[in-house]
Motif scaffolding. Sequence first.
Motif, PDB file in Angstrom:
ATOM      1  N   ALA A  97      56.868  44.455  31.526  1.00 31.31           N
ATOM      2  CA  ALA A  97      56.017  43.346  31.098  1.00 31.31           C
ATOM      3  C   ALA A  97      54.590  43.520  31.616  1.00 31.31           C
ATOM      4  O   ALA A  97      53.615  43.230  30.910  1.00 31.31           O
ATOM      5  N   HIS A  98      54.444  44.016  32.843  1.00 32.96           N
ATOM      6  CA  HIS A  98      53.113  44.290  33.388  1.00 32.96           C
ATOM      7  C   HIS A  98      52.400  45.342  32.545  1.00 32.96           C
ATOM      8  O   HIS A  98      51.195  45.233  32.283  1.00 32.96           O
ATOM      9  N   GLY A  99      53.140  46.372  32.130  1.00 30.02           N
ATOM     10  CA  GLY A  99      52.540  47.405  31.300  1.00 30.02           C
ATOM     11  C   GLY A  99      52.073  46.868  29.959  1.00 30.02           C
ATOM     12  O   GLY A  99      50.976  47.195  29.483  1.00 30.02           O
ATOM     13  N   LEU A 100      52.883  46.027  29.321  1.00 32.93           N
ATOM     14  CA  LEU A 100      52.490  45.424  28.052  1.00 32.93           C
ATOM     15  C   LEU A 100      51.247  44.548  28.221  1.00 32.93           C
ATOM     16  O   LEU A 100      50.365  44.533  27.348  1.00 32.93           O
ATOM     17  N   ALA A 101      51.162  43.837  29.326  1.00 29.60           N
ATOM     18  CA  ALA A 101      49.999  42.998  29.587  1.00 29.60           C
ATOM     19  C   ALA A 101      48.744  43.838  29.773  1.00 29.60           C
ATOM     20  O   ALA A 101      47.657  43.476  29.296  1.00 29.60           O
ATOM     21  N   LYS A 102      48.877  44.975  30.440  1.00 30.41           N
ATOM     22  CA  LYS A 102      47.709  45.822  30.716  1.00 30.41           C
ATOM     23  C   LYS A 102      47.234  46.552  29.465  1.00 30.41           C
ATOM     24  O   LYS A 102      46.027  46.735  29.266  1.00 30.41           O
ATOM     25  N   VAL A 103      48.173  47.001  28.643  1.00 30.16           N
ATOM     26  CA  VAL A 103      47.799  47.803  27.474  1.00 30.16           C
ATOM     27  C   VAL A 103      47.442  46.930  26.276  1.00 30.16           C
ATOM     28  O   VAL A 103      46.410  47.138  25.609  1.00 30.16           O
ATOM     29  N   GLY A 131      47.498  43.334  26.236  1.00 30.84           N
ATOM     30  CA  GLY A 131      47.040  41.978  26.530  1.00 30.84           C
ATOM     31  C   GLY A 131      48.085  40.917  26.290  1.00 30.84           C
ATOM     32  O   GLY A 131      47.752  39.724  26.184  1.00 30.84           O
ATOM     33  N   THR A 132      49.367  41.304  26.164  1.00 35.10           N
ATOM     34  CA  THR A 132      50.434  40.321  25.980  1.00 35.10           C
ATOM     35  C   THR A 132      50.655  39.509  27.249  1.00 35.10           C
ATOM     36  O   THR A 132      50.240  39.908  28.339  1.00 35.10           O
ATOM     37  N   PHE A 133      51.305  38.369  27.093  1.00 38.59           N
ATOM     38  CA  PHE A 133      51.594  37.455  28.214  1.00 38.59           C
ATOM     39  C   PHE A 133      50.302  37.038  28.932  1.00 38.59           C
ATOM     40  O   PHE A 133      50.288  36.797  30.133  1.00 38.59           O
ATOM     41  N   GLY A 134      49.207  36.988  28.186  1.00 38.48           N
ATOM     42  CA  GLY A 134      47.933  36.602  28.794  1.00 38.48           C
ATOM     43  C   GLY A 134      47.339  37.682  29.675  1.00 38.48           C
ATOM     44  O   GLY A 134      46.513  37.381  30.554  1.00 38.48           O
ATOM     45  N   GLY A 135      47.738  38.941  29.459  1.00 37.21           N
ATOM     46  CA  GLY A 135      47.276  40.038  30.284  1.00 37.21           C
ATOM     47  C   GLY A 135      45.856  40.468  29.980  1.00 37.21           C
ATOM     48  O   GLY A 135      45.243  39.999  29.022  1.00 37.21           O
ATOM     49  N   PRO A 136      45.335  41.390  30.771  1.00 38.04           N
ATOM     50  CA  PRO A 136      43.923  41.766  30.665  1.00 38.04           C
ATOM     51  C   PRO A 136      43.590  42.668  29.494  1.00 38.04           C
ATOM     52  O   PRO A 136      42.453  42.660  28.998  1.00 38.04           O
ATOM     53  N   GLY A 137      44.542  43.498  29.025  1.00 33.33           N
ATOM     54  CA  GLY A 137      44.206  44.500  28.025  1.00 33.33           C
ATOM     55  C   GLY A 137      43.556  45.708  28.682  1.00 33.33           C
ATOM     56  O   GLY A 137      43.218  45.687  29.876  1.00 33.33           O
ATOM     57  N   ILE A 138      43.367  46.756  27.897  1.00 35.09           N
ATOM     58  CA  ILE A 138      42.899  48.019  28.458  1.00 35.09           C
ATOM     59  C   ILE A 138      41.513  47.905  29.082  1.00 35.09           C
ATOM     60  O   ILE A 138      41.281  48.386  30.205  1.00 35.09           O
ATOM     61  N   SER A 139      40.574  47.281  28.409  1.00 35.25           N
ATOM     62  CA  SER A 139      39.197  47.219  28.916  1.00 35.25           C
ATOM     63  C   SER A 139      39.123  46.491  30.255  1.00 35.25           C
ATOM     64  O   SER A 139      38.504  46.983  31.216  1.00 35.25           O
ATOM     65  N   GLU A 140      39.758  45.336  30.326  1.00 34.59           N
ATOM     66  CA  GLU A 140      39.729  44.573  31.577  1.00 34.59           C
ATOM     67  C   GLU A 140      40.527  45.284  32.672  1.00 34.59           C
ATOM     68  O   GLU A 140      40.151  45.243  33.851  1.00 34.59           O
ATOM     69  N   PHE A 141      41.615  45.928  32.286  1.00 33.06           N
ATOM     70  CA  PHE A 141      42.391  46.662  33.280  1.00 33.06           C
ATOM     71  C   PHE A 141      41.574  47.807  33.865  1.00 33.06           C
ATOM     72  O   PHE A 141      41.621  48.068  35.070  1.00 33.06           O
ATOM     73  N   LEU A 173      47.321  55.654  30.968  1.00 33.12           N
ATOM     74  CA  LEU A 173      48.422  56.346  31.639  1.00 33.12           C
ATOM     75  C   LEU A 173      49.264  55.372  32.463  1.00 33.12           C
ATOM     76  O   LEU A 173      50.502  55.396  32.404  1.00 33.12           O
ATOM     77  N   GLY A 174      48.599  54.512  33.229  1.00 23.28           N
ATOM     78  CA  GLY A 174      49.329  53.559  34.063  1.00 23.28           C
ATOM     79  C   GLY A 174      50.116  52.552  33.245  1.00 23.28           C
ATOM     80  O   GLY A 174      51.289  52.263  33.531  1.00 23.28           O
ATOM     81  N   GLY A 175      49.484  52.007  32.193  1.00 24.16           N
ATOM     82  CA  GLY A 175      50.162  51.015  31.366  1.00 24.16           C
ATOM     83  C   GLY A 175      51.342  51.584  30.600  1.00 24.16           C
ATOM     84  O   GLY A 175      52.433  50.990  30.589  1.00 24.16           O
TER      85      GLY A 175
END
Length: 221
Positions: A80-86, A88-98, A117-119
């Motif tokens: 779920a953390h990976g989906l949020a980072k890549v 932006g799901t679950f209110g995540g940052p997305g690639i740019s913000e990450f 790579l991390g996401g």
Amino acid sequence: MRSVAKWPTLPRVTAHDDEYGRHNLFSDSGYYNTTGSQDTTVVAGSEDDYEDTRPSNRWHGGLDFGLLIMRLALGGTLGAHGLAKVFGTFGGPGISEFAHQLAGEGFTSQLTLLSWLGGIAEIAGGGLLILGLFTPAAASVLLALTALAVYLKYDNGFFLDGNGFEYHLMLAAMAFGLLFTGPGRVSLDVNTRWRRNPVPLAFLGIALAAAAVVVVVVVFR
């Protein structure tokens, strides 16, 4: 001359080739016990005296269920953390913000690449762990990611109002433990060698995870 006496066959302690590679404590040790006189010998039952009729994939109840829960918790959380980072799901940052967050952690090189790579590693490792597929590789990837997070947050202290490293340390410990236990029988790895004997690949996985952390810190930070 007194005859040689042999004790009745002793009960089997473990299967000769059981789930975790343990051996019968008596017959496999080559142990012979003598009585007070030299000409009377008691011999532990040999391997031929036993017949293991247990199915190789027998359900172990609490053990297999507990490993399933650990896999779902660790794989689901990091996936779920990976989906949020890549994405932006679950209110995540997305690639740019990450990538911006990584810059705040001291990374200076190829931030967008490192973010992808991390996401993707979290998504792939988490998904494989949930399925119990290629578990040693999945657990190694997640161990590397969580160990890196512990390294980055170590100076913050253990708690520090939720920004310490205790959360990532717990996740790293779960990945570390799953390397040694294997995924259990409720997994797609159920018939694989690494599920039956996970320890050799566990040490390899730890070494690869440590190497990955070193490479990321040296190359990108």
